[in-house]
Design an enzyme around this catalytic site. Structure first.
Site, PDB file in Angstrom:
ATOM      1  N   GLU B 750       0.836  -1.205   0.000  1.00 57.27           N
ATOM      2  CA  GLU B 750       0.000   0.000   0.000  1.00 57.27           C
ATOM      3  C   GLU B 750       0.864   1.246   0.000  1.00 57.27           C
ATOM      4  OE1 GLU B 750      -3.306   0.452  -0.246  1.00 57.27           O
ATOM      5  OE2 GLU B 750      -3.593  -1.694  -0.558  1.00 57.27           O
ATOM      6  N   ASP B 751       1.774   1.316  -0.921  1.00 60.37           N
ATOM      7  CA  ASP B 751       2.573   2.516  -1.152  1.00 60.37           C
ATOM      8  C   ASP B 751       3.538   2.866  -0.031  1.00 60.37           C
ATOM      9  OD1 ASP B 751       1.636   3.089  -3.643  1.00 60.37           O
ATOM     10  OD2 ASP B 751      -0.121   4.141  -2.881  1.00 60.37           O
ATOM     11  N   ALA B 752       3.711   1.985   0.933  1.00 63.58           N
ATOM     12  CA  ALA B 752       4.694   2.297   1.970  1.00 63.58           C
ATOM     13  C   ALA B 752       6.088   2.153   1.384  1.00 63.58           C
ATOM     14  CB  ALA B 752       4.513   1.373   3.151  1.00 63.58           C
TER      15      ALA B 752
END
Lengths: 377, 1133
Positions: B750-752
């Site tokens: 999730e885009d981390a």
């Protein structure tokens, strides 16, 4: 018809791997889209079916293991380590980066700083300055911040006092202005004045507790402690600005903070192997030589105007894959990496020369192994 | 055959195109040099200060007593002085930075010269005064009146000002305020639209100095009516025409046009008029008199009202001189004709969202409205006082000029600027949120704030039309930079080269038009109005007349403009469809410069550019010599604009200076935006404003209430031309991080992003947060004042006073921890009466920070505030290194939080020993389609390996302002990298090579202001609200975490009744009540008798104890107070 065992395959040589398996075992093949066979076959019984014993044998290792130093300068070193598993080579790399101790500034006592650089930032910058001091001559400090435990054996104290007078141009403060104080801290602890204040002479009044001058110790007598590089800019002073501080360097490890890492970086690469799968001649040969920016290939004159490409400098291959980029070239050229040949590079940050760093790393690994053995037995 | 050397012909040279296109990019920095980034604001303000204010004063120059007309004050001149402040009768010059620090307003005195009468009757003398101050005008920074204009970098530095700061804002009471650009529909223009009921209407919003009105002509059931606020119901248009003196139906038809279709459309209206028996002006006026809105309490004679309405309200922008209604008739006829055109052909309906129909109102115009209102109010006040003095007849040495006060104007201006409320009853203007505090979060945020255009209508409307991207926005308004959410598409930003015009003198232009062959209206009969070979000439919405050779007329006007004989912003637009030539010189039009081309050949030649590079030619020279001109949105329709030189079309009239100037400042930071999915650029425009970095060169001498700075900001490796033009390379907000695009550790979903701990150790993403807190030493009525005491080193609180100096104020450089006292203040216990021996009680101000936070006192400043109290400002600094949860973003709308921080030895490394600073998950790419980010990585990698900053300006590949992927790949290969940017990486954990080539290289990463440290919050026990005894709400109040109704629903569905009981009662507001089983009301507990007692039954016999939420008890009592009796019925459980 006599019954023959299915395992009876006279054309398969026993005790030796077939060439394609051998290639997979010993080489990483760097294809156009992805590297394959990167992992090492660890299991001893991986090849029992073909009668090959894959177990690691110490004698064999002793016989095959070689180290050749390619380049050694004051700060960096390149050497080949042949006949070793990547996990062990990697262990050395990891230990070099994070577990070989050095000395670095950890506490900064700022008496006065009127620069634009904020105190925390200034302290951070000071911390990252490599210090030319052999960490083996020092001990670790205890966790708690007790001035009594800061002695000549675990602390190096530096002083920095720079001032830019009014009317003068801007003054850069560089790392050579960090002056070593072999006698320990000179600042006095400011205690709230009261009847229970300790007398002036007591060591309680100082931030360190040196029992003797460090420069009187034999190991530092002719070898004063200085920052490794004299020209690291710490701050710039405008007219009228001043910095006065003391910096205490202690021993630590890179895994706590990168400032204690003894290397800028340490890494290895596997030995490149470039194989021409076909004879490449004439125009193709010239094309190949032209393709490679690392000048891996050369042209051999066969006479009669015939030319043939040869692999002259495989070691300089950077794996840009230009030679196999175009259609059909992958079947002519094969780029590989030798799995047990490591070209190891250590860039020391200056506390210790790179060759000593490596031996330190070996010692640490040894210690760890001994610890494991001791735990197990 | 050998050819002699000198005869050898370079065939390649001969075969090459004769001339290469000239690189016109250099014009842009030159343009911005003369213009600055916020010229629109400065121009507008300068126009106000130099011209408009004089007009206002001239229009209201006389204050005459209504009692004695011989007593008067006359303004003869007005000017704005230098920014200064008067303290204790000594004038002190102001600098902007001083105002910021000392919370004062950066304003200059308004100086007027007056002639006035002194004394009464016989002793009356006429006197003169010069430089009377009537108020203080806030000064826009970098405007003509500001001390900063024309100063060089060193002088600015001495004044504590940043040379890169664009100005264009005001400083009011120490805060920087921007007056937002207001977008509205243009005034005094005919607009054909459909109203809510679906009728076709032609409307004109008239706006003159005297009146504002809206005139609507609409068609309802085949008949045409006029709608005007003065008439409660629509009135037939034919009656109106007759009332204005056009008594012949034929003339009306002729005015509209001879085409039988027009006549047919008009016929029902004519018939209606006839059935009402209206045939002449007299009858029409009588009819209209009856229709005029009746005022409930006025017995003013309605007679003659209609005529005055027609004169003053109906089409107020068309002047009526000496009762000559003919221009108005013609104007109405033209409106009718346009409306009928639209009926016959739907294409003729105007687009309200068309940028050419919009006007931008800038700070100068807004302030001028405000000033006019305040000035008139002040004059009225003076007159009232004059009259009062005259009626009392008490003044012997009656001096008029003393009545001129300065406070009302000063305070009115200050109030409007600081609240943003423009409440001008005189102009029926009540607008809110006109000003905003200048965003100082990053340099780009403040520049972007100055180009923001805010709409007039409310934002909640769910319409798509005004939000959609308009093709006419091209080059004027940035297509990317708009907020997300409710204001999406409504709030816009100006593009890089947009200029907003200011008003220009009309008179000379009108007479010029006439001398260029415009036949005036007076000379034309109705029939001649629309003769097929002539065009109407409309000047600023006013019909001047007609011209028989419109193209020739237009080109003559343009020639004059290019020669500099008329203003460069006058627009000439021939509308073939409406058969009109529109000439506009009004303010608020958006326009932009373009290179003039003759038949596709640019007028700018290489030698011009060379001269400019040599510094002998400026942008204004280009303008003056007719090589470049400004075109507004309407005139662009008459031009054929080529993107690049050398397009082989005959009719090309103009060439763009640079294609990337269609983007604004914020979008200009994005490298390769033309390769990205469009919304990503929009996201970045919003995020670029939240990025930390450098704010200004004077950032450390400022005292902002909250300031985020990056410790080691860098300039992007992959730059664009816009970045260099605005100065983002000098005040960057981010760092070039080496990014590996791979998945690693699972903490990157999730885009981390995964960060390298050693990079953080070495200073990556480190930031400084500066917070301001203020202590004011209040003065009280009884001559007492708060005081600061020397800290008591042995008192109860001595451990909290460690940071205090001997003067009781915290010392700069001290480490301050939560609950530490930073000012040892004491307040008097008695502030009412004047008794001696007033006791003081301590009123410490303590630092409230997160536990364990180690902040430092950065600076302490002493100043006096507005009420002359001593004011101590503390700036508290906190240096933070990135931690898990901090938000980062690249320049492509790809934001993500830090998922985990990993030791360097666990990170993968390349064959060259390069270890990435952060790892980004490749799943971020497929759905976002940010190809620009990939090219940025490639370009950055090529940039670091060859030592040249690469460029990625929008649409820059053809003109060389963006490097092509091919060229970048070539550089990469030369430096031994793979052409596709993918490297052979070794795993840092196992030591073996990774089974894929990894896309790795530098990308410019921004640290956004959202950090976990400011957001994380949890509580077990804590404060409760007094009223309900429930836990407080919100992090700032150490509030509880609410189990909301939806969560409750889940628990109900699950049947977890005890959990609900625990959450909603035990952990919230349990309360023990005494309930009377008989009456069901709540009683009380009598501690003496140790029983519960019911107060309505007056006994304690049937009392039960039970637990209730306190809020429930409260509800019962509140209901009881409203005469509703809630009764509890108890059953055995």
């Amino acid at each position: 018809m006599p019954k023959v065992s299915a395992l009876n395959m006279p054309d398969v040589p026993m005790g030796q791997l077939p060439p394609h398996l051998e290639l997979q075992r010993t080489r990483v093949s760097c294809d156009k889209d992805a590297p394959t066979h990167t992992e090492n076959v660890q299991s001893a019984g991986a090849y029992t079916s073909v009668g090959v014993d894959n177990s690691l044998c110490l004698d064999q290792f002793r016989k095959n293991f070689r180290v050749t130093v390619v380049r050694l300068t004051e700060d960096d070193m390149e050497f080949d380590m042949i006949g070793i598993d990547p996990s062990i080579a990697n262990a050395f790399r990891r230990i070099l980066i994070s577990e070989v101790p050095t000395m670095a500034i950890e506490k900064v006592l700022i008496k006065n700083s009127t620069t634009l650089v904020q105190d925390e930032v200034l302290a951070h910058r000071l911390g990252l300055i490599p210090i030319k001091a052999d960490p083996r001559l020092f001990e670790y400090t205890s966790e708690n911040d007790n001035p009594n435990e800061k002695n000549e054996k675990n602390t190096i104290v530096f002083k920095l006092h720079a001032k830019c007078k009014r009317g003068e141009p801007r003054l850069p403060v560089k790392s050579d202005q960090l002056k070593w104080l072999p006698g320990g801290s000179e600042f006095k602890v400011e205690k709230p004045s009261g009847p229970d204040s300790t007398p002036e002479t007591s060591p309680q009044n100082k931030y360190t507790n040196f029992s003797c001058n460090q420069d009187s110790m034999p190991q530092f007598a002719n070898n004063p402690i200085v920052p490794k590089h004299p020209d690291i800019i710490i701050s710039k002073l405008g007219p009228g600005q001043e910095i006065e501080l003391e910096a205490h360097a202690v021993k630590g490890m890179g895994k706590t903070h990168a400032k204690w890492s003894p290397v800028s970086t340490a890494w290895y690469r596997m030995l490149p192997e470039v194989v021409l799968l076909q004879d490449i001649e004439d125009e193709l040969a010239e094309e190949l030589v032209k393709k490679c920016p690392a000048k891996v290939f050369d042209i051999e004159d066969l006479g009669k105007g015939k030319k043939k490409a040869t692999v002259a400098r495989p070691r300089s291959c950077t794996l840009c894959r230009e030679c196999i980029r175009e259609e059909n070239w992958e079947k002519r050229v094969s780029l590989r990496r030798v799995k047990d040949h490591f070209i190891f590079t250590i860039e020391s940050s200056g506390a210790l020369p790179p060759e000593e760093l490596f031996t330190e790393a070996v010692k640490i690994l040894e210690e760890k192994c001994e610890r494991v053995i001791a735990e197990l037995s | 055959m050998e050819v002699p050397n000198n005869l050898q012909i370079d065939k390649q040279f001969l075969a090459s195109p004769i001339k290469k296109s000239v690189d016109k990019f250099q014009l842009l920095p030159e343009f911005l040099k003369v213009r600055g980034l916020v010229k629109q604001h400065l121009d507008s303000y300068n126009y106000f200060v130099n011209t408009e204010i004089k007009k206002i004063i001239r229009a209201n120059s006389l204050i005459q007593s209504s009692i004695d007309p011989e007593t008067y004050i006359r303004y003869t001149n007005v000017k704005i002085g230098d920014p200064s402040i008067e303290i204790d009768h000594s004038v002190d010059n102001l600098t902007p930075h001083r105002c910021r620090l000392s919370d004062t307003t950066y304003a200059a005195p308004i100086l007027v010269d007056i002639t006035y009468t002194k004394g009464l009757k016989e002793r009356r003398e006429i006197k003169q005064k010069v430089n009377v101050i009537i108020g203080r005008m806030p000064v826009m920074l970098r405007s003509r009146r500001c001390v900063l204009t024309g100063k060089d970098e060193a002088e600015l530095a001495r004044l504590g000002e940043c040379p890169l700061d664009p100005g264009g804002y005001f400083i009011v009471k120490g805060t920087e305020k921007v007056i937002l650009i207001q977008e509205q529909l243009s005034k005094n223009r005919i607009i054909i639209e459909t109203d809510k009921k679906g009728h076709l209407v032609a409307s004109v919003t008239s706006s003159t100095e005297a009146t504002k009105s809206k005139t609507v002509i609409l068609m309802d059931k085949e008949k045409i009516f006029l709608q005007l606020n003065a008439f409660p119901k629509p009135v037939p248009i034919m009656v109106v025409m007759k009332a204005m003196g056009i008594e012949s139906d034929q003339e009306v038809v002729q005015m509209v046009g001879r085409d039988p279709r027009y006549a047919a459309l008009l016929l029902p209206s004519i018939q209606e008029c006839a059935t009402e028996n209206i045939f002449n002006q007299q009858q029409a006026l009588e009819y209209l008199d009856n229709k005029v809105k009746k005022f409930a309490f006025s017995n003013v004679n309605q007679e003659g009202r209609a005529l005055s309405i027609l004169r003053d309200v109906f089409l107020a922008n068309v002047p009526v001189r000496e009762q000559n209604f003919r221009p108005k008739c013609i104007y109405a006829a033209v409106m009718l004709r346009r409306m009928m055109d639209a009926i016959l052909n739907k294409d003729a309906i105007d687009d309200k969202d068309y940028v050419g129909n919009k006007r931008l109102e800038l700070s100068g115009q807004l302030i001028s409205l405000l000033f006019e209102d305040l000035f008139k109010t002040m004059n009225g006040e003076v007159k009232k006082q004059m009259d009062l003095a005259l009626t009392k007849n008490l003044a012997r040495s009656f001096d008029n000029s003393n009545y001129l006060t300065r406070d009302s104007i000063t305070q009115g201006l200050e109030r409007a600027l600081s609240t943003g409320n423009w409440d001008l009853k005189r102009f029926k203007m009540h607008r809110k949120g006109m000003t905003q505090v200048l965003a100082r979060l990053s340099f780009i945020a403040s520049v972007g704030h100055m180009t923001k255009v805010s709409p007039q209508f409310e934002k909640s409307r769910k319409v798509s039309g005004p939000r959609a991207l308009q093709p006419s926005q091209w080059g004027m308004l940035c297509p990317c930079d708009t907020p997300e959410g409710e204001a999406c598409g409504l709030v816009k930003n100006l593009a890089l080269m947009t200029h907003v015009t200011t008003d220009e003198e009309e008179g000379p232009l009108i007479s010029l038009c006439h001398s260029l062959g415009v036949e005036g209206l007076e000379l034309l009969s109705a029939e001649e109005l629309h003769t097929p070979n002539s065009f109407l000439v409309i000047f600023n919405g006013l019909i001047l007349g007609k011209h028989r050779q419109p193209q020739r007329f237009a080109s003559n006007m343009r020639k004059l403009r290019r020669a500099g004989k008329i203003g460069e912003f006058v627009s000439v637009y021939v509308n073939d469809k409406q058969r009109c030539v529109y000439i506009a010189s009004d303010g608020g039009r958006v326009c932009r410069p373009l290179v003039i081309a003759d038949k596709g050949i640019s007028r700018i030649k290489e030698h011009h550019m060379q001269e400019m590079r040599d510094g002998v030619r400026t942008f204004n020279d280009f303008l003056r010599e007719g090589l470049i001109e400004y075109l507004d949105v309407n005139e662009q329709n008459n031009a054929l604009i080529a993107l690049y030189e050398g397009e082989p079309k005959e009719h090309i009239t103009h060439i763009e200076i640079e294609p990337f100037t269609i983007l604004g400042v914020c979008a200009g930071l994005i490298p390769f935006p033309h390769h990205n999915q469009s919304p990503r650029n929009t996201y970045q425009c919003a995020m670029g404003k939240q990025a930390m970095g450098n704010i200004a060169y004077n950032q450390l001498s400022r005292m902002d209430s909250l300031l985020y700075l990056l410790v080691y900001p860098q300039r992007p490796l992959l730059t664009t031309r816009t970045i260099e033009l605005v100065g983002y390379d000098k005040l960057g907000a981010g760092q070039n991080a080496t990014v590996a695009v791979m998945s690693y550790s699972g903490y990157d979903i999730e885009d981390a992003i995964v960060m390298n701990k050693s990079s953080l150790d070495r200073g990556f993403g480190r930031c400084i947060v500066l917070k301001k807190s203020v202590a004011i030493l209040q003065k009280y009525g009884n001559n007492t004042q708060d005081r600061i005491r020397r800290p008591d080193r042995k008192g109860v609180d001595h451990h909290k006073m460690k940071v205090l100096d001997e003067d009781g104020i915290a010392a700069p450089g001290e480490i301050i921890r939560p609950y530490d006292i930073y000012v040892n203040k004491e307040v008097p216990m008695n502030t009412k009466d004047n008794s001696q021996n007033i006791q003081f009680k301590p009123s410490y101000q303590t630092y409230k920070g997160a536990k364990g936070e180690r902040a430092v006192i950065d600076r302490v400043a002493l100043s006096s505030d507005v009420n002359n109290n001593l004011c101590i400002k503390f700036q508290i600094r906190h240096t933070r290194r990135p931690e898990v949860g901090d938000k980062f973003s690249s320049r492509h709308g790809q934001k993500g939080v830090c998922g985990t921080i990993v030791q360097q030895e666990d990170f993968p490394f390349s064959e060259r020993g390069i270890c990435p600073d952060l790892i980004m998950n490749p799943h971020g790419f497929p759905s976002r389609m940010t190809i620009g980010k990939m090219i940025e990585l490639l370009g950055g990698k090529a940039g670091v390996s060859c030592g040249r900053f690469h460029y990625g300006s929008a649409f820059g590949e053809p003109s060389g302002h963006a490097d092509t992927v091919e060229a970048i790949s070539k550089t990469l290969v030369e430096k031994g990298f793979s052409y596709n940017g993918k490297d052979f990486l070794y795993s840092g954990i196992t030591g073996s090579p990774l089974q894929a080539y990894i896309f790795m290289g530098p990308i410019y990463y921004q640290k956004l202001k959202h950090m976990v440290l400011d957001k994380m919050h949890a509580r077990g026990r804590g404060p409760r609200v007094m009223l309900t005894r429930q836990p407080t709400e919100g992090r700032s109040r150490d509030g509880g975490l609410r189990l909301g109704e939806m969560e409750r629903d889940c628990l109900i569905a699950y049947g977890a009744s005890m959990l609900i009981y625990e959450r909603l009662m035990i952990s919230s507001d349990p309360f023990e009540v005494q309930v009377c089983r008989v009456c069901g009301l709540l009683g009380y507990y009598n501690h003496k008798l140790k029983t519960g007692i019911c107060s309505s039954c007056k006994n304690g016999e049937n009392i039960s104890k039970m637990k209730l939420p306190y809020a429930c008890k409260l509800l019962f009592q509140e209901l009881q107070s409203m005469n509703i009796v809630p009764r509890l019925k108890l059953t055995e459980a």
